[in-house]
Design an enzyme around this catalytic site. Structure first.
Site, PDB file in Angstrom:
ATOM      1  N   THR A 180       0.837  -1.198   0.000  1.00 38.62           N
ATOM      2  CA  THR A 180       0.000   0.000   0.000  1.00 38.62           C
ATOM      3  C   THR A 180       0.873   1.249   0.000  1.00 38.62           C
ATOM      4  O   THR A 180       1.956   1.249   0.576  1.00 38.62           O
ATOM      5  CB  THR A 180      -0.868  -0.002   1.277  1.00 38.62           C
ATOM      6  OG1 THR A 180      -1.586  -1.232   1.332  1.00 38.62           O
ATOM      7  CG2 THR A 180      -1.834   1.152   1.308  1.00 38.62           C
ATOM      8  N   ARG A 208     -12.611  -9.059  -2.560  1.00 41.76           N
ATOM      9  CA  ARG A 208     -12.113  -8.636  -1.246  1.00 41.76           C
ATOM     10  C   ARG A 208     -11.666  -7.181  -1.268  1.00 41.76           C
ATOM     11  O   ARG A 208     -11.004  -6.721  -2.183  1.00 41.76           O
ATOM     12  CB  ARG A 208     -10.953  -9.525  -0.823  1.00 41.76           C
ATOM     13  CG  ARG A 208     -10.313  -9.161   0.515  1.00 41.76           C
ATOM     14  CD  ARG A 208      -9.082  -8.314   0.351  1.00 41.76           C
ATOM     15  NE  ARG A 208      -8.394  -8.082   1.635  1.00 41.76           N
ATOM     16  CZ  ARG A 208      -7.386  -7.235   1.810  1.00 41.76           C
ATOM     17  NH1 ARG A 208      -6.955  -6.521   0.789  1.00 41.76           N
ATOM     18  NH2 ARG A 208      -6.817  -7.088   2.984  1.00 41.76           N
ATOM     19  N   THR A 230      -0.730   0.723   6.531  1.00 39.37           N
ATOM     20  CA  THR A 230      -0.273  -0.259   5.561  1.00 39.37           C
ATOM     21  C   THR A 230      -0.026  -1.564   6.295  1.00 39.37           C
ATOM     22  O   THR A 230       0.782  -1.624   7.221  1.00 39.37           O
ATOM     23  CB  THR A 230       1.013   0.188   4.843  1.00 39.37           C
ATOM     24  OG1 THR A 230       1.565  -0.948   4.140  1.00 39.37           O
ATOM     25  CG2 THR A 230       2.057   0.734   5.792  1.00 39.37           C
ATOM     26  N   GLY A 231      -0.733  -2.613   5.898  1.00 42.50           N
ATOM     27  CA  GLY A 231      -0.556  -3.882   6.595  1.00 42.50           C
ATOM     28  C   GLY A 231      -1.667  -4.841   6.244  1.00 42.50           C
ATOM     29  O   GLY A 231      -2.320  -4.715   5.204  1.00 42.50           O
TER      30      GLY A 231
END
Length: 337
Positions: A180, A208, A230-231
């Protein structure tokens, strides 16, 4: 809401995750150059007196256009071999926001998210509807092949072979790609903004959607705080991570480094997730917590000098311990419990 004039600040990320020192010198140089360009282009907006929203969208466009990042060109592939893109942006001063999810023909999803924010009564548009809106405002569509890169395609092929064999994915980067990109900014008027853009996870299925386009999960800004995450998105959604950080800052007056560290390095791992975030408060204080091997990141402040980092052991200027929260100390050292 009026604010005193302040020195502008811009913080960016290009994703957290498995970032090892086996990057080739050329690849590492290219990534650092892209991060630097994103900082310089976004900061130029701030120095010209433009808004935090302008700086955030400008910086993210640079990263969406660079195939080394999982956003825009170079986005990862879904299980069905498509690139499905998500993005969101939020203006902290007015708390208006815009987001798009599952678009496949938008060159710069962050710009469409901004258009949703500024030109519709809605917050989030998805799929073909979002693309129809883009056409209605004169934003051209690109052929889906624009987003394809051989590196991302090979990541999918590896994942599909593991799927067919009933095996779990061998490496975390294939299992959960963290590429991201995002930005948070404080402009000269003291206004904050946050934005995030992503291609999601390699091998994702059934439409998704992760945390990036969900306001409060992967992207959030108010008058005190701005966050881009971000993750592993499912955990950012479940913890409402970006909002949780900002509520600690706004309502509890917790210093931003501590607030961000609690959510990213305690709350999310406690549920089984991981990742990182960039956070910025109205005073220009920066937090860049992450619990992965590395995170593409950078910042530029009143000095005007861009700083970038990749690996976990690189000093990014935020390594000092978080300041204690108000509840950690008492005004009267002699007061007895």
């Amino acid at each position: 809401m009026s604010h005193a004039a302040v020195p502008p600040v811009l913080v960016i990320h290009g994703g957290a995750g498995v970032i090892k020192r086996d990057l080739t010198p050329a690849k590492e140089k290219a990534i650092r150059a892209a991060l630097t360009k994103a900082l310089q282009d976004g900061y130029a907006q701030l120095k010209a007196g433009k808004s935090a929203v302008d700086a955030v969208s400008t910086a993210i466009v640079v990263l969406e256009d660079d195939s080394d990042f999982n956003a825009g060109k170079g986005a990862v592939f879904t299980h069905d071999g498509r690139n499905e893109l998500d993005a969101a942006i939020m203006d902290g001063d007015s708390q208006v926001a815009g987001a798009v999810a599952g678009v496949m023909r938008i060159k710069n999803p962050i710009l469409l998210a901004r258009a949703v924010m500024e030109r519709t009564p809605y917050v989030m548009l998805s799929g073909t509807g979002a693309e129809a809106f883009a056409q209605s405002i004169g934003m051209p569509l690109v052929d889906p092949s624009y987003f394809r890169t051989q590196e991302r395609w090979q990541q999918l092929q590896k994942a599909l072979k593991e799927d067919a064999a009933g095996k779990s994915h061998e490496d975390e980067e294939t299992a959960r790609h963290f590429g991201t990109v995002g930005a948070v900014a404080l402009d000269a008027q003291g206004h904050l903004a946050a934005g995030t853009s992503t291609g999601g996870m390699t091998d994702k299925r059934w439409g998704r959607i992760g945390d990036s386009p969900i306001i409060g999960a992967g992207t959030y800004a108010n008058s005190d705080c701005a966050v881009s995450g971000t993750g592993w998105g499912e955990y950012y959604i479940r913890t409402v991570a970006a909002h949780a950080i900002c509520m600690q800052v706004s309502e509890m007056r917790v210093p931003i480094k501590r607030a961000a560290a609690v959510v990213i390095n305690q709350d999310i791992p406690a549920l089984g997730g991981n990742g990182g975030a960039i956070a910025l408060d109205v005073h220009g204080d920066i937090a860049i917590p992450f619990n992965t091997d590395g995170m593409y990141r950078g910042w530029i402040d009143a000095s005007g000098v861009p700083h970038v980092a990749i690996y976990g052991d690189e000093d990014d200027g935020t390594s000092a311990p978080p300041a204690p929260a108000p509840a950690d100390s008492t005004d009267d050292p002699d007061e007895q419990p």
